[in-house]
Scaffold this motif. Structure first.
Motif, PDB file in Angstrom:
ATOM      1  N   ALA A   1      36.762  57.294  46.098  1.00  0.00           N
ATOM      2  CA  ALA A   1      37.340  57.689  47.384  1.00  0.00           C
ATOM      3  C   ALA A   1      38.523  58.635  47.193  1.00  0.00           C
ATOM      4  O   ALA A   1      38.639  59.664  47.873  1.00  0.00           O
ATOM      5  N   ILE A   2      39.391  58.298  46.244  1.00  0.00           N
ATOM      6  CA  ILE A   2      40.556  59.147  45.976  1.00  0.00           C
ATOM      7  C   ILE A   2      40.119  60.514  45.468  1.00  0.00           C
ATOM      8  O   ILE A   2      40.668  61.548  45.860  1.00  0.00           O
ATOM      9  N   ARG A   3      39.082  60.541  44.635  1.00  0.00           N
ATOM     10  CA  ARG A   3      38.592  61.818  44.122  1.00  0.00           C
ATOM     11  C   ARG A   3      38.029  62.683  45.257  1.00  0.00           C
ATOM     12  O   ARG A   3      38.237  63.890  45.279  1.00  0.00           O
ATOM     13  N   HIS A   4      37.296  62.060  46.165  1.00  0.00           N
ATOM     14  CA  HIS A   4      36.798  62.803  47.331  1.00  0.00           C
ATOM     15  C   HIS A   4      37.961  63.431  48.104  1.00  0.00           C
ATOM     16  O   HIS A   4      37.905  64.597  48.499  1.00  0.00           O
ATOM     17  N   LEU A   5      39.006  62.653  48.325  1.00  0.00           N
ATOM     18  CA  LEU A   5      40.161  63.151  49.060  1.00  0.00           C
ATOM     19  C   LEU A   5      40.808  64.324  48.338  1.00  0.00           C
ATOM     20  O   LEU A   5      41.180  65.329  48.950  1.00  0.00           O
ATOM     21  N   GLN A   6      40.943  64.199  47.031  1.00  0.00           N
ATOM     22  CA  GLN A   6      41.553  65.264  46.241  1.00  0.00           C
ATOM     23  C   GLN A   6      40.737  66.561  46.300  1.00  0.00           C
ATOM     24  O   GLN A   6      41.278  67.655  46.166  1.00  0.00           O
ATOM     25  N   LYS A   7      39.429  66.427  46.521  1.00  0.00           N
ATOM     26  CA  LYS A   7      38.555  67.592  46.639  1.00  0.00           C
ATOM     27  C   LYS A   7      38.489  68.124  48.072  1.00  0.00           C
ATOM     28  O   LYS A   7      37.713  69.047  48.345  1.00  0.00           O
ATOM     29  N   GLY A   8      39.270  67.533  48.960  1.00  0.00           N
ATOM     30  CA  GLY A   8      39.319  68.027  50.327  1.00  0.00           C
ATOM     31  C   GLY A   8      38.283  67.446  51.260  1.00  0.00           C
ATOM     32  O   GLY A   8      38.102  67.938  52.386  1.00  0.00           O
ATOM     33  N   ARG A   9      37.593  66.411  50.822  1.00  0.00           N
ATOM     34  CA  ARG A   9      36.593  65.771  51.687  1.00  0.00           C
ATOM     35  C   ARG A   9      37.242  64.701  52.553  1.00  0.00           C
ATOM     36  O   ARG A   9      38.168  64.018  52.121  1.00  0.00           O
ATOM     37  N   VAL A  10      36.717  64.558  53.754  1.00  0.00           N
ATOM     38  CA  VAL A  10      37.114  63.434  54.601  1.00  0.00           C
ATOM     39  C   VAL A  10      36.313  62.213  54.156  1.00  0.00           C
ATOM     40  O   VAL A  10      35.099  62.305  53.916  1.00  0.00           O
ATOM     41  N   VAL A  11      36.977  61.079  54.031  1.00  0.00           N
ATOM     42  CA  VAL A  11      36.305  59.838  53.653  1.00  0.00           C
ATOM     43  C   VAL A  11      36.407  58.854  54.808  1.00  0.00           C
ATOM     44  O   VAL A  11      37.497  58.588  55.312  1.00  0.00           O
ATOM     45  N   ILE A  12      35.264  58.333  55.238  1.00  0.00           N
ATOM     46  CA  ILE A  12      35.229  57.342  56.322  1.00  0.00           C
ATOM     47  C   ILE A  12      34.871  55.990  55.729  1.00  0.00           C
ATOM     48  O   ILE A  12      33.813  55.833  55.103  1.00  0.00           O
ATOM     49  N   PHE A  13      35.744  55.029  55.908  1.00  0.00           N
ATOM     50  CA  PHE A  13      35.512  53.671  55.413  1.00  0.00           C
ATOM     51  C   PHE A  13      34.863  52.839  56.513  1.00  0.00           C
ATOM     52  O   PHE A  13      35.427  52.665  57.598  1.00  0.00           O
ATOM     53  N   ALA A  14      33.670  52.333  56.233  1.00  0.00           N
ATOM     54  CA  ALA A  14      32.918  51.555  57.224  1.00  0.00           C
ATOM     55  C   ALA A  14      32.688  50.133  56.731  1.00  0.00           C
ATOM     56  O   ALA A  14      32.939  49.809  55.570  1.00  0.00           O
ATOM     57  N   ALA A  15      32.197  49.302  57.640  1.00  0.00           N
ATOM     58  CA  ALA A  15      31.881  47.893  57.360  1.00  0.00           C
ATOM     59  C   ALA A  15      33.115  47.061  57.058  1.00  0.00           C
ATOM     60  O   ALA A  15      33.048  46.058  56.342  1.00  0.00           O
ATOM     61  N   GLY A  16      34.242  47.464  57.612  1.00  0.00           N
ATOM     62  CA  GLY A  16      35.467  46.691  57.444  1.00  0.00           C
ATOM     63  C   GLY A  16      35.821  46.507  55.981  1.00  0.00           C
ATOM     64  O   GLY A  16      35.651  47.408  55.156  1.00  0.00           O
ATOM     65  N   SER A  17      36.285  45.314  55.663  1.00  0.00           N
ATOM     66  CA  SER A  17      36.605  44.996  54.270  1.00  0.00           C
ATOM     67  C   SER A  17      35.416  44.366  53.561  1.00  0.00           C
ATOM     68  O   SER A  17      35.489  44.043  52.375  1.00  0.00           O
ATOM     69  N   GLY A  18      34.318  44.183  54.308  1.00  0.00           N
ATOM     70  CA  GLY A  18      33.142  43.521  53.746  1.00  0.00           C
ATOM     71  C   GLY A  18      33.194  42.020  53.854  1.00  0.00           C
ATOM     72  O   GLY A  18      32.269  41.326  53.416  1.00  0.00           O
ATOM     73  N   ASN A  19      34.269  41.515  54.461  1.00  0.00           N
ATOM     74  CA  ASN A  19      34.460  40.071  54.576  1.00  0.00           C
ATOM     75  C   ASN A  19      34.600  39.657  56.037  1.00  0.00           C
ATOM     76  O   ASN A  19      35.333  40.311  56.794  1.00  0.00           O
ATOM     77  N   PRO A  20      33.919  38.584  56.440  1.00  0.00           N
ATOM     78  CA  PRO A  20      34.154  38.079  57.793  1.00  0.00           C
ATOM     79  C   PRO A  20      35.571  37.533  57.928  1.00  0.00           C
ATOM     80  O   PRO A  20      36.260  37.300  56.931  1.00  0.00           O
ATOM     81  N   TYR A  21      36.006  37.366  59.157  1.00  0.00           N
ATOM     82  CA  TYR A  21      37.329  36.826  59.498  1.00  0.00           C
ATOM     83  C   TYR A  21      38.463  37.832  59.281  1.00  0.00           C
ATOM     84  O   TYR A  21      39.622  37.482  59.430  1.00  0.00           O
ATOM     85  N   PHE A  22      38.140  39.065  58.909  1.00  0.00           N
ATOM     86  CA  PHE A  22      39.167  40.087  58.763  1.00  0.00           C
ATOM     87  C   PHE A  22      38.841  41.262  59.679  1.00  0.00           C
ATOM     88  O   PHE A  22      37.691  41.708  59.746  1.00  0.00           O
ATOM     89  N   SER A  23      39.853  41.784  60.353  1.00  0.00           N
ATOM     90  CA  SER A  23      39.655  42.865  61.315  1.00  0.00           C
ATOM     91  C   SER A  23      39.641  44.224  60.627  1.00  0.00           C
ATOM     92  O   SER A  23      40.017  44.359  59.457  1.00  0.00           O
ATOM     93  N   THR A  24      39.241  45.250  61.381  1.00  0.00           N
ATOM     94  CA  THR A  24      39.310  46.608  60.842  1.00  0.00           C
ATOM     95  C   THR A  24      40.757  47.098  60.779  1.00  0.00           C
ATOM     96  O   THR A  24      41.055  48.031  60.024  1.00  0.00           O
TER      97      THR A  24
END
Length: 238
Positions: A117-140
């Motif tokens: 993800a950090i490498r994508h950012l350094q290359k100028g790409r937008v990174v979209i994080f989906a599916a929350g943290s992957g754990n139930p009981y935690f919000s976005t």
């Protein structure tokens, strides 16, 4: 165009922000308008990561007869739908974008890998994080705080639909509600202001991650807040 105040940001978008006036699902014009503003801050060499919610498809807490974990996983799928729609809108205007998910679905998105993800950012790409943290009981919101800490974002930009900052009471109910220009995280916890859930608030406070709460009804506010214009509520410190 003014110079940006930040170099790497997390933009937190609720699912409702992508629904526009429909209130449900995805409004393509709204998503396109948000994508254009994200493109503008990318052109200022700001590294942009995005966390999307899924409330325009699924509000898990309203599913009272359903197992909570199952309900939360359904919500994670909703965030992925939103992430793919936003990715499509961005790429249609020439913005190189990657979606990373916290649960495996490699046919449609990359798995979340911090270094990648950090490498994508350094290359100028937008990174979209989906599916929350992957754990139930935690919000976005908690996901936004977690990812901000992991990728060392300078700030979380918390875009709110229908409100332009943090108030001492609900401005939709109380016309005399007072808007805060600045707050400490401890104030949010002590006052129970509910801008972010307590887990997300504590995570930001413990890791000294600044937060700016602003309104997304005018998507141009994204550029304004990145260039340092005071349009919302600044939250930081203990």
């Amino acid at each position: 165009m003014d110079k940006p105040k930040f170099k790497r940001v997390i933009l937190k978008l609720s699912g409702e922000a992508l629904a526009g006036d429909k209130g449900f699902g995805i409004d393509e014009e709204t998503v396109d308008n948000i994508a254009k503003e994200i493109s503008k801050i990318g052109e200022m060499d700001v590294q942009v990561a995005i966390v999307v919610g899924g409330g325009n498809f699924w509000r898990g807490r309203s599913a009272q007869r359903m197992d909570r974990a199952t309900s939360d996983y359904i919500g994670m799928l909703g965030t992925t739908i939103n992430a793919l729609a936003l990715q499509d809108a961005l790429e249609n205007i020439g913005v190189d974008t990657r979606v990373q998910t916290a649960i495996g679905m490699q046919e449609v998105a990359e798995p979340y890998i911090r270094r990648k993800a950090i490498r994508h950012l350094q290359k100028g790409r937008v990174v979209i994080f989906a599916a929350g943290s992957g754990n139930p009981y935690f919000s976005t919101d908690t996901t936004a705080a977690l990812r901000a800490a992991e990728i060392e974002a300078e700030v979380i930009l918390l875009a709110k639909k229908g409100v332009d900052g943090v108030y001492d009471s609900d401005p939709k109910i109380n016309p005399s509600a007072k808007k805060f220009e600045s707050l400490r995280y401890i104030d949010i916890l002590n006052r129970g202001l509910g801008i972010m859930d307590s887990t997300a608030t504590s995570l930001c406070m413990d890791n000294s991650i600044p937060l700016i709460v602003f309104g997304i009804d005018d998507p141009e506010n994204i550029v304004r807040v990145v260039t340092g214009e005071q349009i919302g509520t600044d939250v930081k410190g203990v």
